[in-house]
Design a protein around this motif. Structure first.
Motif, PDB file in Angstrom:
ATOM      1  N   TYR A   2       0.825  -1.200   0.000  1.00  0.00           N
ATOM      2  CA  TYR A   2       0.000   0.000   0.000  1.00  0.00           C
ATOM      3  C   TYR A   2       0.863   1.256   0.000  1.00  0.00           C
ATOM      4  CZ  TYR A   2      -3.948  -2.966   1.189  1.00  0.00           C
ATOM      5  OH  TYR A   2      -4.926  -3.919   1.160  1.00  0.00           O
ATOM      6  N   THR A   3       0.261   2.342  -0.440  1.00  0.00           N
ATOM      7  CA  THR A   3       0.879   3.656  -0.324  1.00  0.00           C
ATOM      8  C   THR A   3      -0.076   4.524   0.492  1.00  0.00           C
ATOM      9  OG1 THR A   3       1.880   5.474  -1.550  1.00  0.00           O
ATOM     10  CG2 THR A   3      -0.091   4.511  -2.501  1.00  0.00           C
ATOM     11  N   TYR A   4       0.488   5.474   1.221  1.00  0.00           N
ATOM     12  CA  TYR A   4      -0.315   6.278   2.138  1.00  0.00           C
ATOM     13  C   TYR A   4      -0.170   7.770   1.859  1.00  0.00           C
ATOM     14  CZ  TYR A   4      -0.914   1.969   4.641  1.00  0.00           C
ATOM     15  OH  TYR A   4      -1.241   0.676   4.958  1.00  0.00           O
ATOM     16  N   LYS A   5      -1.210   8.498   2.215  1.00  0.00           N
ATOM     17  CA  LYS A   5      -1.229   9.961   2.073  1.00  0.00           C
ATOM     18  C   LYS A   5      -1.858  10.520   3.347  1.00  0.00           C
ATOM     19  CE  LYS A   5      -4.532  12.041  -0.600  1.00  0.00           C
ATOM     20  NZ  LYS A   5      -5.141  12.662  -1.787  1.00  0.00           N
ATOM     21  N   ARG A  34      -8.598   5.322   0.024  1.00  0.00           N
ATOM     22  CA  ARG A  34      -9.543   4.854   1.027  1.00  0.00           C
ATOM     23  C   ARG A  34      -9.121   5.436   2.368  1.00  0.00           C
ATOM     24  NH1 ARG A  34     -10.376   0.594   4.802  1.00  0.00           N
ATOM     25  NH2 ARG A  34      -8.192  -0.012   4.748  1.00  0.00           N
ATOM     26  N   LEU A  35     -10.111   5.954   3.113  1.00  0.00           N
ATOM     27  CA  LEU A  35      -9.802   6.514   4.432  1.00  0.00           C
ATOM     28  C   LEU A  35      -9.358   5.389   5.353  1.00  0.00           C
ATOM     29  CD1 LEU A  35      -9.764   9.009   6.279  1.00  0.00           C
ATOM     30  CD2 LEU A  35     -12.110   8.429   6.914  1.00  0.00           C
ATOM     31  N   HIS A  36      -8.176   5.524   5.890  1.00  0.00           N
ATOM     32  CA  HIS A  36      -7.619   4.509   6.790  1.00  0.00           C
ATOM     33  C   HIS A  36      -7.876   4.870   8.248  1.00  0.00           C
ATOM     34  CE1 HIS A  36      -4.422   2.591   9.179  1.00  0.00           C
ATOM     35  NE2 HIS A  36      -4.545   1.608   8.322  1.00  0.00           N
ATOM     36  N   SER A  37      -7.609   6.125   8.618  1.00  0.00           N
ATOM     37  CA  SER A  37      -7.817   6.546  10.001  1.00  0.00           C
ATOM     38  C   SER A  37      -7.853   8.061  10.107  1.00  0.00           C
ATOM     39  CB  SER A  37      -6.729   5.983  10.926  1.00  0.00           C
ATOM     40  OG  SER A  37      -5.459   6.328  10.466  1.00  0.00           O
ATOM     41  N   ILE A  38      -8.400   8.519  11.226  1.00  0.00           N
ATOM     42  CA  ILE A  38      -8.425   9.938  11.558  1.00  0.00           C
ATOM     43  C   ILE A  38      -7.734  10.084  12.910  1.00  0.00           C
ATOM     44  CG2 ILE A  38      -9.848  11.954  12.068  1.00  0.00           C
ATOM     45  CD1 ILE A  38     -12.032  10.714  10.314  1.00  0.00           C
ATOM     46  N   ILE A  39      -6.724  10.954  12.955  1.00  0.00           N
ATOM     47  CA  ILE A  39      -5.962  11.140  14.181  1.00  0.00           C
ATOM     48  C   ILE A  39      -6.171  12.571  14.670  1.00  0.00           C
ATOM     49  CG2 ILE A  39      -3.663  11.066  15.226  1.00  0.00           C
ATOM     50  CD1 ILE A  39      -2.880   9.285  12.751  1.00  0.00           C
ATOM     51  N   PRO A  40      -6.818  12.748  15.835  1.00  0.00           N
ATOM     52  CA  PRO A  40      -6.971  14.098  16.381  1.00  0.00           C
ATOM     53  C   PRO A  40      -5.716  14.490  17.169  1.00  0.00           C
ATOM     54  CG  PRO A  40      -8.165  12.542  17.737  1.00  0.00           C
ATOM     55  CD  PRO A  40      -7.564  11.758  16.602  1.00  0.00           C
ATOM     56  N   PHE A  41      -5.268  15.722  16.986  1.00  0.00           N
ATOM     57  CA  PHE A  41      -4.164  16.243  17.777  1.00  0.00           C
ATOM     58  C   PHE A  41      -4.743  17.237  18.762  1.00  0.00           C
ATOM     59  CE2 PHE A  41      -1.831  14.256  14.513  1.00  0.00           C
ATOM     60  CZ  PHE A  41      -0.602  13.967  15.058  1.00  0.00           C
ATOM     61  N   PHE A  55      -5.005   8.287   4.420  1.00  0.00           N
ATOM     62  CA  PHE A  55      -5.617   7.562   3.313  1.00  0.00           C
ATOM     63  C   PHE A  55      -4.641   6.513   2.812  1.00  0.00           C
ATOM     64  CE2 PHE A  55      -7.536  11.768   3.257  1.00  0.00           C
ATOM     65  CZ  PHE A  55      -8.887  11.482   3.097  1.00  0.00           C
ATOM     66  N   GLU A  56      -5.180   5.427   2.256  1.00  0.00           N
ATOM     67  CA  GLU A  56      -4.339   4.404   1.666  1.00  0.00           C
ATOM     68  C   GLU A  56      -4.910   3.916   0.348  1.00  0.00           C
ATOM     69  OE1 GLU A  56      -4.058   0.912   4.144  1.00  0.00           O
ATOM     70  OE2 GLU A  56      -6.110   0.322   3.742  1.00  0.00           O
ATOM     71  N   LYS A  57      -4.050   3.375  -0.491  1.00  0.00           N
ATOM     72  CA  LYS A  57      -4.491   2.698  -1.703  1.00  0.00           C
ATOM     73  C   LYS A  57      -3.413   1.720  -2.106  1.00  0.00           C
ATOM     74  CE  LYS A  57      -3.184   6.115  -5.253  1.00  0.00           C
ATOM     75  NZ  LYS A  57      -3.715   6.888  -6.371  1.00  0.00           N
ATOM     76  N   VAL A  58      -3.803   0.766  -2.914  1.00  0.00           N
ATOM     77  CA  VAL A  58      -2.847  -0.235  -3.370  1.00  0.00           C
ATOM     78  C   VAL A  58      -1.811   0.459  -4.258  1.00  0.00           C
ATOM     79  CG1 VAL A  58      -2.584  -2.342  -4.723  1.00  0.00           C
ATOM     80  CG2 VAL A  58      -4.564  -2.067  -3.236  1.00  0.00           C
ATOM     81  N   ALA A  59      -0.542   0.195  -3.969  1.00  0.00           N
ATOM     82  CA  ALA A  59       0.545   0.805  -4.723  1.00  0.00           C
ATOM     83  C   ALA A  59       0.580   0.234  -6.143  1.00  0.00           C
ATOM     84  CB  ALA A  59       1.877   0.567  -4.023  1.00  0.00           C
ATOM     85  N   GLU A  60       0.831   1.102  -7.099  1.00  0.00           N
ATOM     86  CA  GLU A  60       0.970   0.680  -8.476  1.00  0.00           C
ATOM     87  C   GLU A  60       2.385   0.167  -8.683  1.00  0.00           C
ATOM     88  OE1 GLU A  60      -0.201   3.795 -11.119  1.00  0.00           O
ATOM     89  OE2 GLU A  60      -2.001   4.241  -9.943  1.00  0.00           O
ATOM     90  N   MET A  61       2.501  -0.941  -9.359  1.00  0.00           N
ATOM     91  CA  MET A  61       3.836  -1.509  -9.577  1.00  0.00           C
ATOM     92  C   MET A  61       4.213  -1.445 -11.027  1.00  0.00           C
ATOM     93  SD  MET A  61       4.513  -4.374  -6.981  1.00  0.00           S
ATOM     94  CE  MET A  61       4.285  -4.142  -5.271  1.00  0.00           C
TER      95      MET A  61
END
Length: 61
Positions: A2-5, A34-41, A55-61
Motif C-alpha cells: 500500500y501507499t499512504y497519504k 480509502r480513508l484509513h484513520s483519523i488522528i486528532p491532535f 488515506f491508503e491505496k494499493v501501490a501501483e507496480m
C-alpha cells in the motif's frame, strides 16, 4: 503493498475544522484513496488543534 497519504485539517480557535472533511474524503475517494484513520491532535487543555486524515491505496507496480 500500500501507499499512504496524510492530509492535515487545521481547526479554528473554537475547535471547528477550517475545511470540509467530507469534501476532502470524497475527493480522495474519487482518486482511488480509502480513508484509513483519523488522528486528532490535542492541546494540553484537551481541545483539538487539528485532524490528520490518513488515506491508503494499493501501490501501483
Amino acid at each position: 503493498m500500500y501507499t499512504y497519504k496524510v492530509v492535515t485539517i487545521k481547526s479554528s480557535w473554537k475547535g471547528t475544522p477550517k475545511e470540509d472533511e467530507e469534501q476532502i474524503m470524497n475527493e480522495a475517494a474519487a482518486q482511488g484513496w480509502r480513508l484509513h484513520s483519523i488522528i486528532p491532535f490535542s492541546t494540553t487543555t484537551g481541545g483539538t488543534t487539528d485532524l490528520k486524515l490518513v488515506f491508503e491505496k494499493v501501490a501501483e507496480m
